[in-house]
Write an enzyme that holds these catalytic residues in place. Structure first.
Site, PDB file in Angstrom:
ATOM      1  CB  SER A  15      -0.883  -0.036   1.260  1.00  0.00           C
ATOM      2  OG  SER A  15      -1.639   1.142   1.388  1.00  0.00           O
ATOM      3  CG  ASP A  36       1.474  -4.942   3.720  1.00  0.00           C
ATOM      4  OD1 ASP A  36       1.922  -3.863   3.283  1.00  0.00           O
ATOM      5  OD2 ASP A  36       0.434  -5.015   4.412  1.00  0.00           O
ATOM      6  CB  VAL A  61       6.517  -5.761  10.976  1.00  0.00           C
ATOM      7  CG1 VAL A  61       6.577  -5.801   9.467  1.00  0.00           C
ATOM      8  CG2 VAL A  61       5.672  -4.589  11.475  1.00  0.00           C
ATOM      9  CE1 TYR A 167       3.266   7.478  12.001  1.00  0.00           C
ATOM     10  CE2 TYR A 167       3.763   9.821  11.955  1.00  0.00           C
ATOM     11  CZ  TYR A 167       3.647   8.611  11.294  1.00  0.00           C
ATOM     12  OH  TYR A 167       3.897   8.523   9.952  1.00  0.00           O
ATOM     13  CE  LYS A 171       6.655   6.494  11.008  1.00  0.00           C
ATOM     14  NZ  LYS A 171       6.992   5.378  10.129  1.00  0.00           N
ATOM     15  CG  PHE A 200       4.039  11.691   0.492  1.00  0.00           C
ATOM     16  CD1 PHE A 200       4.729  12.645   1.225  1.00  0.00           C
ATOM     17  CD2 PHE A 200       4.560  11.280  -0.727  1.00  0.00           C
ATOM     18  CE1 PHE A 200       5.923  13.183   0.754  1.00  0.00           C
ATOM     19  CE2 PHE A 200       5.754  11.810  -1.216  1.00  0.00           C
ATOM     20  CZ  PHE A 200       6.437  12.772  -0.479  1.00  0.00           C
TER      21      PHE A 200
END
Ligand SMILES: NC(=O)c1ccc[n+]([C@@H]2O[C@H](COP(=O)([O-])OP(=O)(O)OC[C@H]3O[C@@H](n4cnc5c(N)ncnc54)[C@H](O)[C@@H]3O)[C@@H](O)[C@H]2O)c1
Length: 262
Positions: A15, A36, A61, A167, A171, A200
Site C-alpha cells: 500500500s 505486509d 512485523v 507516532y 519515528k 503524502f
C-alpha cells in the site's frame, strides 16, 4: 548501486508509499518480496506486475518469528532466482493518535506500545533479519557495495503534532537509528538512508478528516499539496542508486513545518 537483477524486501509494500516503491523497483528490473499484513492489497500489486518478480509473504512485523521465517523465504527465493538481495525498504507503519493526557486520562500504554511495536521495533526486526542475508551477498563494484537499507520516518519526528506522542516517538527512534546503523554496517558495504515525508497521498492519509488534511496542506510552502507516492519512491530509488548517500535522513516536505494542532 544498480537495481536491475537485485531483490528487495519491502515491508508495507502492499500500500501507499511502500507500494509505489515496489512498483518503481519492479519497473527498474528488480524483484521484490512484499512483507505486509494486507493480502487483498498485495494481490492487487501482484496482479499489476509479474509473479516471477514480485512475491507476497504475509507478515505481521510485530511477530518476530513470522518476520524471521518470511525474510528467510525471501532470501531463499532471491538465491533460487539468482537475483541477489540488494536491500530492504522498511515502510510498514501506522498512525493511531492519542493525547498524552486527555478526557480519558493519561495516554493508554498498550496503545502507545502498539505504535512503537510496529513503527520502530517492526522496522528494526525486518532490517536485522534481512542483514543476516544481505551481509553475505557478493560485494559489487569498485566500492564493494552489498546493498541499501531504506527506513521510513516522518516529519512528525521533528514537529510531532499534538496527539502524535507515540507516532513521533516511533519515528524519532527511526531517525536516531540512521547514523549508528550506517556506521555499524559500513564494513559490510551496506548503506542506510531514512526518508521523512510530511503529508503524502496514501490510504493512511485518506482516513484523515478533511479539516486535518487542509491544515497540513496549508503548512506546505511549495508545492502546496500532499506528496504523491511516486515522489517518495523516486527519492528511494535515487538513494539506492547513488552511493554517496549514506547515514542521512532526507525530509520530503515541500518546506513545510507541521503546526502544533491540526
Ligand atoms: N502518507 C503519509 O503522509 C506519511 C507521512 C509520513 C510518514 N509516513 C510513513 O510512511 C510509511 C507508509 O505509510 P503509507 O502512507 O504508505 O500508509 P499505508 O497505510 O498506505 O501503508 C502502510 C502499509 O503497512 C502495512 N502494515 C501496517 N501494519 C503492519 C504490520 N503490523 N505488519 C505488516 N505490515 C503492516 C499496511 O498493511 C499497509 O500496507 C509508514 O511508515 C508511515 O508512517 C507516511
Amino acid at each position: 548501486m544498480k537495481i536491475e537483477g537485485r531483490t528487495f524486501i519491502v515491508s508495507g509494500g502492499a500500500s501507499g508509499l511502500g507500494r509505489a516503491t515496489t512498483l518503481d523497483l519492479y519497473a527498474k528490473g528488480a524483484s521484490i518480496a512484499i512483507l505486509d499484513l494486507n493480502s487483498d492489497l498485495a494481490s492487487q500489486v501482484i496482479a499489476s506486475t509479474s509473479a516471477d518478480r514480485v512475491r507476497f509473504f504475509q507478515t505481521d512485523v510485530t511477530n518476530s518469528e513470522q518476520v524471521a521465517a518470511n525474510v528467510k523465504l525471501a532470501a531463499e527465493w532471491s538465491a533460487e532466482t539468482k537475483n541477489p538481495l540488494g536491500g530492504i525498504v522498511a515502510a510498514a507503519g501506522i498512525g493511531n493518535p492519542a493525547l498524552t493526557y486527555g478526557r480519558q486520562g493519561p495516554v493508554d500504554l498498550d496503545g502507545f506500545k502498539f505504535v512503537i511495536d510496529i513503527n520502530l521495533i517492526g522496522t528494526v526486526d525486518v532490517v536485522r533479519n534481512g542483514l543476516e542475508y544481505l551481509t553475505k551477498v557478493q560485494p559489487e563494484g569498485e566500492d564493494g557495495e552489498r546493498g541499501v537499507i531504506i527506513m521510513v520516518a516522518s516529519a512528525a519526528a521533528y514537529e510531532g503534532q499534538s496527539g502524535q506522542l507515540a507516532y513521533a516517538a516511533s519515528k524519532g527512534g527511526v531517525v536516531s537509528m540512521t547514523l549508528p546503523m550506517a556506521r555499524d554496517l559500513s564494513k559490510y558495504g551496506i548503506r542506510v538512508v531514512t526518508l521523512a515525508p510530511s503529508m503524502f497521498d496514501s490510504p493512511m492519509t485518506e482516513k484523515m478528516p478533511p479539516k486535518v488534511k487542509e491544515s497540513l496542506t496549508r503548512s506546505m510552502e511549495f508545492p502546496k499539496r500532499p506528496g504523491k507516492p511516486h515522489e517518495f519512491s523516486q527519492v528511494a530509488i535515487a538513494c539506492i542508486e547513488s552511493t554517496m548517500i549514506n547515514g542521512e535522513v532526507i525530509r520530503l516536505d515541500g518546506a513545510s513545518r507541521m503546526p502544533a494542532r491540526l
